[in-house]
Write an enzyme that holds these catalytic residues in place. Structure first.
Site, PDB file in Angstrom:
ATOM      1  N   GLU A 122      21.528  40.747 -47.034  1.00 26.79           N
ATOM      2  CA  GLU A 122      21.299  39.536 -46.305  1.00 26.79           C
ATOM      3  C   GLU A 122      21.132  38.258 -47.173  1.00 26.79           C
ATOM      4  O   GLU A 122      20.462  38.369 -48.218  1.00 26.79           O
ATOM      5  CB  GLU A 122      20.060  39.581 -45.170  1.00 26.79           C
TER       6      GLU A 122
ATOM      7  N   GLU B 135      16.567  29.980 -43.183  1.00 26.34           N
ATOM      8  CA  GLU B 135      15.520  30.227 -41.815  1.00 26.34           C
ATOM      9  C   GLU B 135      14.432  29.087 -41.653  1.00 26.34           C
ATOM     10  O   GLU B 135      13.781  28.642 -42.795  1.00 26.34           O
ATOM     11  CB  GLU B 135      14.841  31.604 -41.991  1.00 26.34           C
TER      12      GLU B 135
END
Length: 218
Positions: free
Chosen positions: A89, A93
């Site tokens: 990943e 965010e």
């Protein structure tokens, strides 16, 4: 458009395709709203994923982040056990409790950086900005509006090597995320808008979000 819920109590959000809309003002809006009483989750959130995987190259998104305590809005790449891979990943965010910062992270074989809570110099929920990721075999570079935020190289740590899917997402934090995003109040409503998304493999000249922004300024 995702339409599922994680069974674990550590996730209070079910992702629903109906929470993805196209406002008349343009772009794609993902919403987080309280779920109906009959739902097994507290919130309906939204997630868009690209089925075809991408790999090394440049990723760009123009987005206006969501504001709100316990709200997470994001732009990231991911693959994992559901797709027959290890957890890989790369993240942008935005934690709605303080949208003057962004959380940057990467996972390789399930191991995180750990993440970096990085100052932006502006409020990401007030207006759209261009966020970019350069992912190459030997480095990752996160940037905003042409300004570098974080760079890691293979000399520092492992760089993801497995092709992944692109994701856009909004969800509400639970008790498990209390020390990170905070736990979203039950009446939370929030929206994130994505104005442009682009990907360019190395050695190609595919059009990018930044090209459209430059043209609009000419």
């Amino acid at each position: 458009m995702s339409n599922f819920a994680v069974k674990r109590d550590s996730f209070r959000t079910a992702w629903k395709s109906g929470s993805v809309t196209r406002p008349v003002s343009g772009g794609t809006m993902l919403s987080l709203v309280p779920a109906p009483e009959e739902s097994h989750k507290d919130f309906f959130g939204a997630e868009v994923q690209r089925k075809q995987r991408t790999h090394f190259g440049r990723y760009e998104v123009v987005m206006t982040a969501a504001r709100g305590y316990g709200v997470i809005s994001s732009f990231f790449t991911y693959t994992g056990p559901f797709f027959g891979d290890t957890h890989e990943e790369i993240d942008f965010e935005f934690l709605g409790r303080d949208t003057t910062k962004v959380w940057l992270n990467r996972f390789v074989d399930g191991q995180k950086l750990p993440g970096r809570w990085t100052e932006l110099g502006f409020d990401a929920a007030e207006a759209p900005h261009l966020y970019a990721l350069d992912w190459l075999p030997d480095r990752l570079v996160w940037s905003v509006d042409g300004r570098e935020l974080l760079r890691i190289t293979s000399a520092d740590t492992e760089i993801p090597q497995i092709p992944q899917r692109i994701y856009l997402s909004i969800w509400g934090g639970a008790a498990a995320q209390d020390t990170w995003s905070g736990e979203a109040p039950d009446d939370t409503r929030a929206h994130v808008t994505y104005h442009c998304l682009s990907y360019r493999p190395p050695g190609t000249d595919a059009a990018m979000c930044s090209d459209a922004l430059e043209a609009s300024h000419d």
